[in-house]
Design an enzyme around this catalytic site. Structure first.
Site, PDB file in Angstrom:
ATOM      1  CG  ASN A  73      -2.078  -1.009   1.015  1.00 57.27           C
ATOM      2  OD1 ASN A  73      -2.348  -1.467  -0.094  1.00 57.27           O
ATOM      3  ND2 ASN A  73      -2.729  -1.375   2.103  1.00 57.27           N
ATOM      4  CB  CYS A 125      -9.818  -7.044  -4.618  1.00 59.53           C
ATOM      5  SG  CYS A 125      -8.150  -7.736  -4.645  1.00 59.53           S
ATOM      6  CG  ASP A 166      -6.369  -4.792   3.559  1.00 55.79           C
ATOM      7  OD1 ASP A 166      -7.413  -5.105   2.964  1.00 55.79           O
ATOM      8  OD2 ASP A 166      -5.585  -3.926   3.141  1.00 55.79           O
ATOM      9  CB  VAL A 190     -13.364  -0.475   5.671  1.00 54.53           C
ATOM     10  CG1 VAL A 190     -12.530   0.188   4.580  1.00 54.53           C
ATOM     11  CG2 VAL A 190     -12.904   0.005   7.056  1.00 54.53           C
TER      12      VAL A 190
END
Length: 442
Positions: A21, A122, A312, A334
């Protein structure tokens, strides 16, 4: 197709390098400089390959380490000959990634124009780019949507502006930072994301000559400058991969030392890991994660933006929670569709129920929508092998972990997507003692 033979604890050491990220975004930032940049700790993941290809299509010369040495994950990025790439080639390279939207600001500054193809990524929830485009319009860009993608132009120098995000989006914050640093005047961004990867990107841009201040109340102010130089920077380690291996140790009853894991980026995760019953030891160069050797405990958990529990992190952790005693509740705030991966876990024997209601107290955007964004996991339940197709990056790693924790053999398809964010994950699994092999005929 991968055959995974379960029932074996994962033990040993894995090495985690730069964050997925951060690294691709820092690579994009190199477009803003007038001199070469050096980025270290770069992992060998497909997102890096995609951004490398896109940069090269735009004239950036990318070289790997001294004498081509991958050992330190070093890239040198020279933007001396930036040019507009072929639309056809850009589309071919960018189809599986959402990173290209972040090319807009830098390309508008360097070339006065940019083209962004339809975006992939994704399928875990709605990630609209309309806000990105509206931000760019506020800076002065002209945006033209076409059937094949989006064409942008900057007839004049982009100008600083005031922006308030409706939600502290990481992608939107990155867009503003990469656009504002060379815009004329001051940009003020309210309700900004403040994840460690965002702060690392701020440090990259500051090394380049940008003037950026971050206030405690999620306000970022950027004073635009006329030009920037290149940077030399080592990426922060990937806290998502570190947490994934930690959950793998818990789910399989194993003991894994994650070399490169950093405590300061994982404080929230470590607290939850300990509440479940996991044990960890923080060392000078990493963190050791292990199963306690006794029954795990159920928890109530809500994902949130930093400094909350990362979205995540929850998917691999759900696998471990199928082995915990009692009822665990996870409220996802989220991404609205992040629990799709649990279908496979249920086929393997997990007792997981999904609900549309908000099973938690954290303010949530999905409370009155028709999304199953809360999960109730009852355990412990034994898992058995099954046929699985990987749905997304973190869900895919979770499926591999579930297969390793299960009795019997699982057949896992679509594993290629896992390489977007996990460097050499099959080799690492082999090092940890996992019994995996490519299915015959693959």
């Amino acid at each position: 197709m991968l055959d995974v033979h379960g029932g074996v604890p994962l033990t040993g050491t894995v090495v985690v390098r730069g964050a997925k990220n951060l690294v691709p975004k820092a690579m994009v930032a190199s477009l803003l400089g007038d001199t070469p940049s050096v980025l270290r700790g770069v992992p060998a993941i497909s997102d890096v390959d995609i951004v490398t290809g896109l940069l090269e299509l735009h004239g950036v010369h990318v070289t790997v380490g001294p004498d081509g040495d991958h050992a330190d994950g070093e890239l040198t990025l020279d933007p001396a000959n930036v040019a507009q790439g072929s639309i056809v080639d850009i589309d071919a390279h960018a189809g599986s990634s959402r990173i290209p939207i972040l090319f807009c600001g830098p390309l508008l500054h360097r070339l006065g124009q940019a083209f962004i193809p339809d975006l992939g990524g994704c399928r875990i929830g709605d990630r609209p780019i309309d806000f990105h485009l509206e931000v760019l319009r506020q800076f002065g860009a002209v945006v033209d949507k076409t059937p094949g993608g989006i064409r942008l132009e900057a007839p004049q120098r982009l100008r600083g502006t005031k922006i308030k995000l409706p939600y502290p989006s990481v992608g939107a914050t990155e867009q503003v930072l990469l656009t504002a640093v060379r815009a004329e005047g001051v940009t003020e961004l309210k309700n900004a994301a403040t994840e460690p990867e965002i702060m690392d990107l701020v440090m990259v841009l500051q090394k380049m000559g940008a003037s950026i201040t971050v206030d405690p109340a999620r306000v970022i102010r950027i004073e635009g400058v006329d030009s920037l130089t290149g940077f030399t920077h080592r990426s922060l380690p990937d806290r998502n991969e570190s947490a994934s291996w930690a959950s793998a140790a818990l789910a399989t009853g194993g003991d894994i030392f994650v070399k490169g894991a950093r405590q300061q980026d994982m404080i929230t995760f470590l607290n939850v890991f300990r509440k479940i019953g996991g044990t960890f030891e923080v060392g000078e160069d990493g963190i050791r994660f292990s199963h306690p050797g006794q029954e795990l405990r159920s928890i109530v958990l809500e994902t949130d933006v930093h400094p909350g529990f990362m979205t995540d992190w929850q998917q691999p952790l759900v696998v471990a929670l199928t082995r915990a005693s009692g009822v665990s509740i996870i409220h996802e705030t989220v991404y609205e569709n992040r629990f799709g991966f649990t279908d496979a876990l249920r086929r393997m024997g997990a007792n997981i129920q999904l609900y549309r209601e908000c099973l938690g107290g954290t303010p949530c955007r999905f409370g009155r929508m028709n999304f199953k964004h809360s999960a109730v996991i009852s355990g412990p339940t034994p898992l058995t092998g099954a046929d699985i197709v990987v749905p997304d990056l973190r869900g895919g790693f979770s499926h591999i972990v579930a297969a390793l924790a299960a009795e019997g053999t699982s057949h896992v398809g679509g594993i290629e997507i896992i390489s977007r964010g996990y460097e050499h994950f099959l080799q690492k699994l082999d090092t940890l003692g996992a019994r995996i092999e490519y299915a015959s005929g693959c």
